[in-house]
Motif scaffolding. Structure first.
Motif: not given
Length: 123
Positions: A72-90
């Motif tokens: 409800x805050x109309x905030x968009x996540x910083x990055x797509x979920x796939x990008x979050x997962x790739x960044x986190x894995x690295x």
């Protein structure tokens, strides 16, 4: 006995014979802490498994919630979920390698639930 094999406590440059081992629990907790920091979730919400991949490197499996903005805050996540997962894995592979000195061959991240990223009040 040669003087190179024996070192005193104050001699920081000499090598002392023996071996160093990092226990399984320490590896799991390290992976858990690194993943919690990388994914911006609480430590207690992250599960980690660490195993030898059969070639001397570590295979790390992380299960954690996906952090989402307040609904409800109309905030968009910083990055797509796939990008979050790739960044986190690295990040997890690099930090675990740096902290433990062990090679990391594979990192698997599974998002099993989601949590709302509630802004914290500053006192």
């Amino acid at each position: 006995m040669s003087t190179a094999a024996v070192a005193t406590a104050g001699d920081s440059g000499a090598r002392i014979p023996g071996s160093d081992r990092i226990g399984t629990t320490a590896l799991v907790r390290t992976a858990q802490a690194v993943a919690a920091e990388s994914l911006r979730v609480a430590f207690r919400e992250v599960r980690a498994r660490v195993a030898d991949d059969g070639r001397g490197a570590l295979a790390v499996e992380i299960t954690a919630p996906l952090t989402l903005p307040v609904l409800g805050s109309h905030a968009v996540p910083d990055e797509p979920v796939v990008t979050t997962a790739h960044r986190a894995r690295a990040t997890i592979a690099d930090r675990v390698r740096t902290i433990t000195g062990r090679q990391v061959s594979r990192v698997t991240v599974t998002f099993a639930s989601s949590v709302v990223d509630v802004p914290r009040r500053v006192r």
